[in-house]
Design a protein around this motif. Sequence first.
Motif, PDB file in Angstrom:
ATOM      1  N   TYR A 383       2.878 -13.673  46.094  1.00  0.00           N
ATOM      2  CA  TYR A 383       3.604 -13.956  44.860  1.00  0.00           C
ATOM      3  C   TYR A 383       3.019 -15.155  44.135  1.00  0.00           C
ATOM      4  O   TYR A 383       2.840 -15.135  42.908  1.00  0.00           O
ATOM      5  CB  TYR A 383       5.086 -14.177  45.151  1.00  0.00           C
ATOM      6  N   TYR A 384       2.725 -16.206  44.874  1.00  0.00           N
ATOM      7  CA  TYR A 384       2.140 -17.383  44.235  1.00  0.00           C
ATOM      8  C   TYR A 384       0.786 -17.051  43.601  1.00  0.00           C
ATOM      9  O   TYR A 384       0.468 -17.514  42.503  1.00  0.00           O
ATOM     10  CB  TYR A 384       1.983 -18.520  45.247  1.00  0.00           C
ATOM     11  N   GLN A 385      -0.019 -16.249  44.306  1.00  0.00           N
ATOM     12  CA  GLN A 385      -1.323 -15.872  43.763  1.00  0.00           C
ATOM     13  C   GLN A 385      -1.148 -15.049  42.492  1.00  0.00           C
ATOM     14  O   GLN A 385      -1.866 -15.244  41.503  1.00  0.00           O
ATOM     15  CB  GLN A 385      -2.115 -15.068  44.802  1.00  0.00           C
ATOM     16  N   PHE A 386      -0.199 -14.138  42.514  1.00  0.00           N
ATOM     17  CA  PHE A 386       0.067 -13.306  41.335  1.00  0.00           C
ATOM     18  C   PHE A 386       0.482 -14.189  40.153  1.00  0.00           C
ATOM     19  O   PHE A 386       0.054 -13.989  39.018  1.00  0.00           O
ATOM     20  CB  PHE A 386       1.159 -12.282  41.653  1.00  0.00           C
ATOM     21  N   GLN A 387       1.338 -15.164  40.439  1.00  0.00           N
ATOM     22  CA  GLN A 387       1.791 -16.066  39.377  1.00  0.00           C
ATOM     23  C   GLN A 387       0.618 -16.830  38.781  1.00  0.00           C
ATOM     24  O   GLN A 387       0.500 -16.960  37.555  1.00  0.00           O
ATOM     25  CB  GLN A 387       2.831 -17.033  39.940  1.00  0.00           C
ATOM     26  N   MET A 388      -0.249 -17.338  39.628  1.00  0.00           N
ATOM     27  CA  MET A 388      -1.395 -18.092  39.126  1.00  0.00           C
ATOM     28  C   MET A 388      -2.310 -17.201  38.297  1.00  0.00           C
ATOM     29  O   MET A 388      -2.791 -17.602  37.233  1.00  0.00           O
ATOM     30  CB  MET A 388      -2.176 -18.718  40.289  1.00  0.00           C
ATOM     31  N   PHE A 393       4.388 -19.921  35.889  1.00  0.00           N
ATOM     32  CA  PHE A 393       4.529 -21.228  36.522  1.00  0.00           C
ATOM     33  C   PHE A 393       5.399 -21.112  37.774  1.00  0.00           C
ATOM     34  O   PHE A 393       6.504 -20.578  37.724  1.00  0.00           O
ATOM     35  CB  PHE A 393       5.163 -22.217  35.550  1.00  0.00           C
ATOM     36  N   PRO A 394       4.953 -21.637  38.912  1.00  0.00           N
ATOM     37  CA  PRO A 394       5.719 -21.497  40.155  1.00  0.00           C
ATOM     38  C   PRO A 394       6.763 -22.587  40.329  1.00  0.00           C
ATOM     39  O   PRO A 394       6.693 -23.643  39.698  1.00  0.00           O
ATOM     40  CB  PRO A 394       4.639 -21.645  41.232  1.00  0.00           C
ATOM     41  N   ASN A 395       7.726 -22.317  41.190  1.00  0.00           N
ATOM     42  CA  ASN A 395       8.616 -23.370  41.672  1.00  0.00           C
ATOM     43  C   ASN A 395       7.756 -24.298  42.535  1.00  0.00           C
ATOM     44  O   ASN A 395       7.059 -23.835  43.436  1.00  0.00           O
ATOM     45  CB  ASN A 395       9.740 -22.749  42.507  1.00  0.00           C
ATOM     46  N   ASP A 404       1.907 -23.797  50.266  1.00  0.00           N
ATOM     47  CA  ASP A 404       1.813 -24.939  49.359  1.00  0.00           C
ATOM     48  C   ASP A 404       1.688 -24.462  47.918  1.00  0.00           C
ATOM     49  O   ASP A 404       0.631 -23.975  47.512  1.00  0.00           O
ATOM     50  CB  ASP A 404       0.605 -25.792  49.732  1.00  0.00           C
ATOM     51  N   PRO A 405       2.748 -24.600  47.112  1.00  0.00           N
ATOM     52  CA  PRO A 405       2.682 -24.167  45.709  1.00  0.00           C
ATOM     53  C   PRO A 405       1.588 -24.887  44.932  1.00  0.00           C
ATOM     54  O   PRO A 405       1.043 -24.339  43.971  1.00  0.00           O
ATOM     55  CB  PRO A 405       4.066 -24.529  45.164  1.00  0.00           C
ATOM     56  N   GLY A 406       1.261 -26.116  45.351  1.00  0.00           N
ATOM     57  CA  GLY A 406       0.237 -26.883  44.647  1.00  0.00           C
ATOM     58  C   GLY A 406      -1.120 -26.205  44.620  1.00  0.00           C
ATOM     59  O   GLY A 406      -1.938 -26.455  43.726  1.00  0.00           O
ATOM     60  N   LYS A 407      -1.363 -25.337  45.592  1.00  0.00           N
ATOM     61  CA  LYS A 407      -2.638 -24.628  45.645  1.00  0.00           C
ATOM     62  C   LYS A 407      -2.712 -23.522  44.595  1.00  0.00           C
ATOM     63  O   LYS A 407      -3.798 -22.974  44.362  1.00  0.00           O
ATOM     64  CB  LYS A 407      -2.852 -24.022  47.041  1.00  0.00           C
ATOM     65  N   THR A 410      -3.043 -24.727  38.326  1.00  0.00           N
ATOM     66  CA  THR A 410      -4.320 -25.221  37.827  1.00  0.00           C
ATOM     67  C   THR A 410      -4.151 -26.340  36.807  1.00  0.00           C
ATOM     68  O   THR A 410      -5.113 -27.029  36.488  1.00  0.00           O
ATOM     69  CB  THR A 410      -5.116 -24.076  37.170  1.00  0.00           C
ATOM     70  N   ASN A 411      -2.936 -26.512  36.301  1.00  0.00           N
ATOM     71  CA  ASN A 411      -2.763 -27.506  35.238  1.00  0.00           C
ATOM     72  C   ASN A 411      -1.534 -28.386  35.449  1.00  0.00           C
ATOM     73  O   ASN A 411      -0.954 -28.882  34.495  1.00  0.00           O
ATOM     74  CB  ASN A 411      -2.650 -26.794  33.883  1.00  0.00           C
ATOM     75  N   VAL A 412      -1.145 -28.576  36.713  1.00  0.00           N
ATOM     76  CA  VAL A 412       0.012 -29.408  37.004  1.00  0.00           C
ATOM     77  C   VAL A 412      -0.458 -30.757  37.522  1.00  0.00           C
ATOM     78  O   VAL A 412      -1.163 -30.833  38.522  1.00  0.00           O
ATOM     79  CB  VAL A 412       0.918 -28.738  38.063  1.00  0.00           C
ATOM     80  N   PRO A 413      -0.079 -31.839  36.849  1.00  0.00           N
ATOM     81  CA  PRO A 413      -0.479 -33.162  37.324  1.00  0.00           C
ATOM     82  C   PRO A 413       0.004 -33.423  38.744  1.00  0.00           C
ATOM     83  O   PRO A 413       1.129 -33.053  39.101  1.00  0.00           O
ATOM     84  CB  PRO A 413       0.212 -34.106  36.330  1.00  0.00           C
TER      85      PRO A 413
END
Length: 480
Positions: A383-388, A393-395, A404-407, A410-413
């Motif tokens: 799901y996270y990969q699909f979102q990216m 934008f993921p939770n 790890d959602p941070g992975k 691509t544009n989240v500080p």
Amino acid sequence: MRTLWLGKRAYAAAVLVLVLVISACSGGGGSTSSESKGANAPVTSDNKPDDGNKASEGNAAEGSGPVIELTVWDAPKPEDPQKALTEELFSEFEKANPNIKVTHELMPQGTNDREVFVTAMAGGNGPDAYSAAHFPIIGDWVGQGLALDLTPYWESYADKDQFIESSLQAGTIDGKVYGLPNDMYVTGLLWNKKLFEEAGLDRNTPPANWDEVVSFGKKLTKEDKKQYALTLLGMEWADWWFEYYVWQAGGDLTELNADGTVKLTFTSDATVKALQYYKDLKWTHKIVQNNVLQSYQDNMNDLFQGRAAMTNGASGGFGEYAANGLDLNDLGFAPYPVGPSGKGPSQIGGAYWIINPKSSKEKQDAAWKYVTYMMSKEVREKYYQFQMDNGIFPNLLSVRKDVDPGKYTTNVPQDLIDGVTKAAADSRLEYYLKERLTPYVVKAVQQALTDEKSDVMTLLQKAQEAAQKEVVDAYNASLK
């Protein structure tokens, strides 16, 4: 309090993003790679894993015998952009488990999803598994016999140590596990760095305590620009945000006694201090919005349009902020300022998977297999990969430690991700019996915000007396 704060419970784009987050966290599916784990071992009639040396006739986990049919309320809505992925994962689960046939349904329509579920269960029409048992309402549902004790399953679940501790808190009652974490959010202070900078403040430094909220707030409030410092929530969910101030003052709105009964603490020193501070933000310091009874969405609109410098934010809301034109590089997120107690805990919320205690043992076994498959590391990562890949934008808070959602951003500080992590480190559930006591707390908060001459102790005393008589006495008596 609300799954997210994603509307407790908008702009069309904002709604779309929120729907995506919800479906991403609670959409279905499975993973063949988890089949060999203890979580998916055959289960015997006493809910304990089989040793694999004997077959359980009719058990779907064996890959033979009759088909077990499940009804699950997790069908994706027609407009869900992740619908194709979700249905693909549904199909993969059934291919890997030919003896389990899952009928995926949308929740029946109703004004309140919780009432719809309770009504269906009472009428014997509830699903075998349900993905939206919210924090902290699951406690009430356990008391009503609407959620199966999952402890025997949980004890043999190979992935049980992969769920973050705070995600288990609301679903673990009297030492027993009733819910498998599905999705989760954490709240914190959200601020507009650009407005801080314009006010001569350090853009990366939020107020650390109540005094700084006021001193920062006076610099951030500019009447000529119709700009104010901090949003308050005074409408029908007023207790949702007000309880944070009570925590910061060192208390809570209720206490749970050892015997399960509830004690109201509306008139405690901490609650009185919190409401007086809340009132002073409006009447004395004048650093909040003029219309303190405006809706939650109007509060958010003020943030989007640069009228509000600070508000309450949530780990699942950054997609909404970006969709409404905010540059994430100009947003900060941190734990709440501390109050007189020296603490500023965040609120956690979200939802659990629960299983119907009235379903047959075979269905319960199959349902556990389905929900653990769906919450596997592999499926969450899909799901996270699909979102990216699709700009969703993921939770930023995952219930699983190994995802790890941070992975997948691509544009989240990095400081936003770090802020979410820090906020999650000190968090609390909403006050006990909130669903039933909200109207009483809200009335007191609203009167304090709309009547400058009101006395907060008097307001809270009246609220407590009414809540005691109309809710708590009956609730406590029912336990005996």
